[in-house]
Design a protein around this motif. Structure first.
Motif, PDB file in Angstrom:
ATOM      1  N   ASP A   3      -9.193   0.760 -13.113  1.00 56.76           N
ATOM      2  CA  ASP A   3      -8.513   1.954 -12.597  1.00 56.76           C
ATOM      3  C   ASP A   3      -7.069   1.672 -12.201  1.00 56.76           C
ATOM      4  OD1 ASP A   3     -10.863   3.505 -12.813  1.00 56.76           O
ATOM      5  OD2 ASP A   3     -11.554   2.782 -10.863  1.00 56.76           O
ATOM      6  N   PHE A   4      -6.706   0.433 -12.022  1.00 65.49           N
ATOM      7  CA  PHE A   4      -5.366   0.039 -11.590  1.00 65.49           C
ATOM      8  C   PHE A   4      -4.498  -0.137 -12.836  1.00 65.49           C
ATOM      9  CE2 PHE A   4      -8.050  -0.706  -8.067  1.00 65.49           C
ATOM     10  CZ  PHE A   4      -7.272  -0.718  -6.916  1.00 65.49           C
ATOM     11  N   LYS A   5      -3.840   0.926 -13.250  1.00 65.98           N
ATOM     12  CA  LYS A   5      -3.129   0.941 -14.525  1.00 65.98           C
ATOM     13  C   LYS A   5      -1.616   0.779 -14.396  1.00 65.98           C
ATOM     14  CE  LYS A   5      -6.651   3.316 -17.058  1.00 65.98           C
ATOM     15  NZ  LYS A   5      -7.238   2.189 -17.741  1.00 65.98           N
ATOM     16  N   GLY A   6      -1.096   0.749 -13.174  1.00 65.50           N
ATOM     17  CA  GLY A   6       0.339   0.620 -12.975  1.00 65.50           C
ATOM     18  C   GLY A   6       0.828  -0.796 -13.226  1.00 65.50           C
ATOM     19  N   SER A   7       2.129  -0.917 -13.398  1.00 67.04           N
ATOM     20  CA  SER A   7       2.744  -2.239 -13.569  1.00 67.04           C
ATOM     21  C   SER A   7       2.913  -2.884 -12.204  1.00 67.04           C
ATOM     22  CB  SER A   7       4.116  -2.100 -14.227  1.00 67.04           C
ATOM     23  OG  SER A   7       3.978  -1.549 -15.501  1.00 67.04           O
ATOM     24  N   PRO A   8       2.460  -4.126 -12.058  1.00 62.03           N
ATOM     25  CA  PRO A   8       2.595  -4.806 -10.770  1.00 62.03           C
ATOM     26  C   PRO A   8       4.050  -4.950 -10.344  1.00 62.03           C
ATOM     27  CG  PRO A   8       1.052  -5.974 -12.179  1.00 62.03           C
ATOM     28  CD  PRO A   8       1.731  -4.930 -13.028  1.00 62.03           C
ATOM     29  N   ASN A   9       4.264  -4.840  -9.075  1.00 62.77           N
ATOM     30  CA  ASN A   9       5.585  -5.042  -8.486  1.00 62.77           C
ATOM     31  C   ASN A   9       5.742  -6.536  -8.225  1.00 62.77           C
ATOM     32  OD1 ASN A   9       7.842  -5.261  -6.880  1.00 62.77           O
ATOM     33  ND2 ASN A   9       7.268  -3.599  -5.502  1.00 62.77           N
ATOM     34  N   SER A  10       6.460  -7.215  -9.096  1.00 66.06           N
ATOM     35  CA  SER A  10       6.590  -8.678  -8.989  1.00 66.06           C
ATOM     36  C   SER A  10       7.305  -9.094  -7.713  1.00 66.06           C
ATOM     37  CB  SER A  10       7.315  -9.236 -10.210  1.00 66.06           C
ATOM     38  OG  SER A  10       8.601  -8.650 -10.326  1.00 66.06           O
ATOM     39  N   GLY A  11       8.095  -8.214  -7.141  1.00 67.23           N
ATOM     40  CA  GLY A  11       8.800  -8.522  -5.899  1.00 67.23           C
ATOM     41  C   GLY A  11       7.972  -8.293  -4.650  1.00 67.23           C
ATOM     42  N   SER A  12       6.788  -7.722  -4.818  1.00 66.10           N
ATOM     43  CA  SER A  12       5.937  -7.430  -3.667  1.00 66.10           C
ATOM     44  C   SER A  12       5.196  -8.679  -3.215  1.00 66.10           C
ATOM     45  CB  SER A  12       4.913  -6.339  -4.025  1.00 66.10           C
ATOM     46  OG  SER A  12       4.021  -6.137  -2.958  1.00 66.10           O
ATOM     47  N   GLN A  13       5.016  -8.776  -1.915  1.00 69.50           N
ATOM     48  CA  GLN A  13       4.230  -9.892  -1.364  1.00 69.50           C
ATOM     49  C   GLN A  13       2.734  -9.641  -1.502  1.00 69.50           C
ATOM     50  OE1 GLN A  13       5.463  -9.886   2.745  1.00 69.50           O
ATOM     51  NE2 GLN A  13       4.038  -8.278   3.297  1.00 69.50           N
ATOM     52  N   PHE A  14       2.363  -8.429  -1.892  1.00 74.69           N
ATOM     53  CA  PHE A  14       0.956  -8.056  -1.967  1.00 74.69           C
ATOM     54  C   PHE A  14       0.383  -8.310  -3.352  1.00 74.69           C
ATOM     55  CE2 PHE A  14       2.934  -5.132   1.163  1.00 74.69           C
ATOM     56  CZ  PHE A  14       2.446  -5.782   2.294  1.00 74.69           C
TER      57      PHE A  14
ATOM     58  N   MET B 218       0.838  -1.178   0.000  1.00 77.01           N
ATOM     59  CA  MET B 218       0.000   0.000   0.000  1.00 77.01           C
ATOM     60  C   MET B 218       0.877   1.232   0.000  1.00 77.01           C
ATOM     61  SD  MET B 218      -2.850   1.528   0.003  1.00 77.01           S
ATOM     62  CE  MET B 218      -3.606  -0.026  -0.309  1.00 77.01           C
ATOM     63  N   VAL B 219       0.612   2.143  -0.873  1.00 77.44           N
ATOM     64  CA  VAL B 219       1.338   3.400  -0.927  1.00 77.44           C
ATOM     65  C   VAL B 219       0.464   4.466  -0.280  1.00 77.44           C
ATOM     66  CG1 VAL B 219       2.320   5.144  -2.453  1.00 77.44           C
ATOM     67  CG2 VAL B 219       2.547   2.741  -3.026  1.00 77.44           C
ATOM     68  N   TYR B 220       1.005   5.150   0.686  1.00 80.61           N
ATOM     69  CA  TYR B 220       0.260   6.190   1.390  1.00 80.61           C
ATOM     70  C   TYR B 220       0.907   7.535   1.092  1.00 80.61           C
ATOM     71  CZ  TYR B 220      -0.911   2.030   4.037  1.00 80.61           C
ATOM     72  OH  TYR B 220      -1.287   0.781   4.407  1.00 80.61           O
ATOM     73  N   ASN B 221       0.477   8.159   0.034  1.00 79.11           N
ATOM     74  CA  ASN B 221       1.053   9.449  -0.346  1.00 79.11           C
ATOM     75  C   ASN B 221       0.276  10.582   0.293  1.00 79.11           C
ATOM     76  OD1 ASN B 221       2.985   8.407  -2.092  1.00 79.11           O
ATOM     77  ND2 ASN B 221       1.539   8.317  -3.777  1.00 79.11           N
TER      78      ASN B 221
ATOM     79  N   HIS C 185      -5.488  -8.641   7.684  1.00 80.20           N
ATOM     80  CA  HIS C 185      -4.476  -9.405   6.962  1.00 80.20           C
ATOM     81  C   HIS C 185      -4.603  -9.111   5.470  1.00 80.20           C
ATOM     82  CE1 HIS C 185      -1.933 -12.897   5.828  1.00 80.20           C
ATOM     83  NE2 HIS C 185      -1.311 -12.511   6.937  1.00 80.20           N
ATOM     84  N   HIS C 186      -4.602  -7.819   5.161  1.00 79.50           N
ATOM     85  CA  HIS C 186      -4.707  -7.299   3.798  1.00 79.50           C
ATOM     86  C   HIS C 186      -5.984  -7.778   3.101  1.00 79.50           C
ATOM     87  CE1 HIS C 186      -0.750  -5.479   4.009  1.00 79.50           C
ATOM     88  NE2 HIS C 186      -0.406  -6.553   4.690  1.00 79.50           N
ATOM     89  N   GLY C 187      -7.063  -7.815   3.888  1.00 86.07           N
ATOM     90  CA  GLY C 187      -8.375  -8.135   3.336  1.00 86.07           C
ATOM     91  C   GLY C 187      -8.692  -9.609   3.241  1.00 86.07           C
ATOM     92  N   THR C 188      -7.824 -10.472   3.726  1.00 89.75           N
ATOM     93  CA  THR C 188      -8.062 -11.912   3.604  1.00 89.75           C
ATOM     94  C   THR C 188      -8.867 -12.492   4.768  1.00 89.75           C
ATOM     95  OG1 THR C 188      -5.956 -12.468   4.667  1.00 89.75           O
ATOM     96  CG2 THR C 188      -5.957 -12.243   2.246  1.00 89.75           C
ATOM     97  N   LYS C 189      -9.099 -11.709   5.811  1.00 91.14           N
ATOM     98  CA  LYS C 189      -9.902 -12.167   6.951  1.00 91.14           C
ATOM     99  C   LYS C 189     -11.270 -11.483   6.879  1.00 91.14           C
ATOM    100  CE  LYS C 189      -6.078 -13.106  10.097  1.00 91.14           C
ATOM    101  NZ  LYS C 189      -5.509 -12.808  11.424  1.00 91.14           N
ATOM    102  N   PRO C 190     -12.306 -12.246   6.519  1.00 92.07           N
ATOM    103  CA  PRO C 190     -13.627 -11.648   6.271  1.00 92.07           C
ATOM    104  C   PRO C 190     -14.248 -10.908   7.470  1.00 92.07           C
ATOM    105  CG  PRO C 190     -13.552 -13.897   5.455  1.00 92.07           C
ATOM    106  CD  PRO C 190     -12.285 -13.675   6.215  1.00 92.07           C
ATOM    107  N   GLU C 191     -14.157 -11.463   8.663  1.00 95.23           N
ATOM    108  CA  GLU C 191     -14.801 -10.808   9.811  1.00 95.23           C
ATOM    109  C   GLU C 191     -14.160  -9.471  10.150  1.00 95.23           C
ATOM    110  OE1 GLU C 191     -15.552 -13.378  13.167  1.00 95.23           O
ATOM    111  OE2 GLU C 191     -16.321 -14.942  11.839  1.00 95.23           O
ATOM    112  N   PRO C 192     -12.836  -9.406  10.277  1.00 94.53           N
ATOM    113  CA  PRO C 192     -12.248  -8.084  10.526  1.00 94.53           C
ATOM    114  C   PRO C 192     -12.476  -7.109   9.363  1.00 94.53           C
ATOM    115  CG  PRO C 192     -10.667  -9.806  11.066  1.00 94.53           C
ATOM    116  CD  PRO C 192     -11.835 -10.468  10.383  1.00 94.53           C
TER     117      PRO C 192
END
Length: 191
Positions: A43-54, A1-4, A160-167
């Motif tokens: 809307d997500f037009k950037g190139s994916p960061n292949s080294g990112s875990q996200f 996540m980039v927080y600019n 957990h980056h959106g993978t846990k439905p209840e939270p």
């Protein structure tokens, strides 16, 4: 996540008359936050960061501008605050475009809008003068930015980056409530 956080500081001095300039972007690369405009994977037009875990990353911007005008010998300071999603810096990896992940990324954008509203409120509820407007606005901005970063990090950690439905559902309700409670600050005044 980039927080600019983008500092956009415009000072306009016109003694004796009000001036208007648009704070809304015409940049096709940016989407200004709107209750009616939800993100889509297109809307997500950037190139994916292949080294990112996200699986995806949203580039979000909160910016503010300042107008100073003098009227009848009195100096008035007004701020405008905007919240944007930047398309070219936001990306999603192939095979990861799920509705669940898109909702998670949308909530990051919604959180950014909430903090834009908090910033608007802080600017509105403070008084400024020629000696303090730069340092005071920067201090308010930096404090808000630190809170914003912590809030976004807590959101990612707890869901957990959106993978846990209840939270994730809990955070969606929390942010929805925060946006509703801050609706008085939902729109910047034009410069």
């Amino acid at each position: 996540m980039v927080y600019n956080y983008i500092l956009w500081l415009t000072i306009i001095l016109f003694p004796g008359r009000a001036t208007v300039s648009q704070s809304e972007t015409t940049d096709n690369n940016k989407i200004q936050w709107s209750l009616d405009r939800k993100l889509s994977w297109a809307d997500f037009k950037g190139s994916p960061n292949s080294g990112s875990q996200f699986s995806a990353e949203s580039s979000l911007q909160i910016s503010y501008g300042l107008k100073i005008r003098e009227e009848s010998g009195v100096t008035h300071y007004s701020f405008t605050v905007d919240c944007y999603f930047e398309k070219s810096s936001s990306w999603v990896k192939d095979g990861k475009k799920t509705d669940k992940l898109l909702k998670h990324e949308q909530l990051h954008f919604d959180i950014a809008e909430y903090f834009a509203r908090k910033l608007r409120r802080e600017f509105e509820n403070n008084s400024f003068n020629i000696d303090n407007y730069q340092s005071k606005s920067a201090k308010i901005f930096n404090k808000n930015f630190a809170e914003y970063q912590s809030f976004q990090a807590a959101y990612d950690a707890e869901t957990h980056h959106g993978t846990k439905p209840e939270p994730q559902a809990s955070w969606e309700e929390r942010v929805k409530t925060l946006l509703r409670k801050s609706k008085a600050y939902k729109k910047s005044q034009s410069l």
